[in-house]
Design an enzyme around this catalytic site. Structure first.
Site, PDB file in Angstrom:
ATOM      1  CG  ASP A   1    -143.968 -22.469  -1.813  1.00  0.00           C
ATOM      2  OD1 ASP A   1    -144.588 -23.495  -2.150  1.00  0.00           O
ATOM      3  OD2 ASP A   1    -143.750 -22.152  -0.633  1.00  0.00           O
TER       4      ASP A   1
ATOM      5  CB  CYS B   1    -148.076 -29.011   0.670  1.00  0.00           C
ATOM      6  SG  CYS B   1    -146.827 -28.367   1.823  1.00  0.00           S
TER       7      CYS B   1
END
Ligand SMILES: O=P(O)(O)OC[C@H]1O[C@H](OP(=O)(O)O)[C@H](O)[C@@H]1O
EC number: 5.3.1.29
Length: 325
Positions: free
Chosen positions: A202, A133
């Site tokens: 996250d 990512c």
């Protein structure tokens, strides 16, 4: 529209849309944007009473909160700003909210830079990192290593379905880092060339589990099997305080259109009338702590199992929704 929605400034609504649609993305970037939006709400508020001002700011926080569920940096940012909203008059409330939002944004940037220094100490000259990512926290470790004069190479996973790996590759190339871009399914093959897996987060749960982009857990398991250490770069704003009291982290499910177009779907199965074809698109997964070697924060690096001590120190035992007093 409810009165609550009327009170939310259009710039806040537009920031919320940008987050929901991922034009603004990445846990730290979302937190920064949310704090900025609360400052904008405070600046533009036409409230004439202290109570109305507080109601407006809480409504703005709720609008921002309801965009994406997984990155805890968002509610942590909102909570930080609203806790600093103090004063007996609208003018005082406005000034304190703006000050607090700006302090948050400053601290966020400083934390990322400190974290980068800590993370870069784990990287040696000539190392190859494999990324997944796009994480500004993870990239700050590479940036600090480059500033130290170390040569770093990167194997960058594409990261389906939204291909945030391209953002990572672009940033690394801007810094002059040699990049090999691979599809996600090639990761295990390329782990043989990697010295570290370097990812962001996250949310981090109290047991040290890492909630990050879908595909992180499989990568971490493969890395363990290959003997490649997994380093998670996560500012303390990513620590999820609710997990200390048994809550789990909600995994965002995104639209199936990110995976298949209508035409592709019809090509597979044009029987729209039944539920025979289900397309699911979870944005995140959970990597158990046993597959993670270190969580790198601005407060130093932690084995995942001991992150709860830092979480307790920073957040205490109890939490509330960001807009609750
Ligand atoms: O805070 P920073 O390190 O920039 O990013 C942290 C994480 O946010 C991203 O989520 P998305 O692309 O918004 O779904 C990725 O999962 C990335 O690892």
């Amino acid at each position: 529209m409810t009165d609550r929605h009327h009170a939310v400034d259009s710039a806040v609504a537009s920031t919320a849309d940008d987050i929901a649609e991922m034009r603004t993305r990445g846990a730290a970037t979302i937190a920064d944007a949310a704090a900025g939006a609360l400052a904008t709400q405070a600046k533009r508020s036409e409230a004439t009473t202290e109570a109305a001002f507080r109601t407006e700011l809480r409504a703005a926080a709720k609008t921002l909160y309801e965009t994406r569920p997984t990155a805890v940096s968002l509610p942590n940012a909102l909570r930080y700003v609203l806790r600093g909203m103090e004063g007996a008059t609208v003018a005082e409330l406005r000034a304190s909210t703006i000050d607090q939002a700006e302090a948050f944004q400053r601290e966020l940037a400083q934390a990322q830079s400190k974290l980068g220094t800590v993370g870069s100490n784990r990287l040696r000259d000539g190392d190859v990192v494999m990324t997944h990512c796009h994480s500004t926290d993870a990239l700050s470790c590479v940036e600090a290593a480059l500033e130290d004069g170390k040569e770093i190479e990167a194997i960058v996973k594409e990261t389906r379905p939204r291909k945030q790996g391209h953002i990572t590759a672009r940033q690394l190339r801007e810094w002059g880092v040699p990049v090999t871009l691979v599809v996600d399914n090639a990761a295990r093959r390329y782990l043989d060339r990697a010295d570290h897996v370097l990812v962001g987060a996250d949310s981090i749960a109290a047991d040290g589990s890492v909630i990050n982009k879908i595909g992180t857990s499989g990568l971490a398991v493969n890395a363990r099997e290959r003997g490649v250490p997994v380093m998670v770069a996560a500012q303390t704003i990513k620590l999820h305080p609710d997990t200390m009291t048994g809550h789990t982290v909600e995994i965002e499910m995104r639209a199936e259109s990110e995976i298949v177009s209508d035409d592709e779907r019809a090509d597979i199965d044009d029987e729209y009338t039944d539920d025979g074809l289900v397309v699911e698109n979870p944005a995140f997964d959970v990597t158990p702590p046993r597959y993670v070697d270190a969580i790198v924060t601005e407060r130093g690096q932690y084995p995942p199992e001991s992150i709860v001590t830092l979480m307790r120190e920073l957040f205490g035992e109890t939490t509330s929704e960001p807009w609750e007093p």
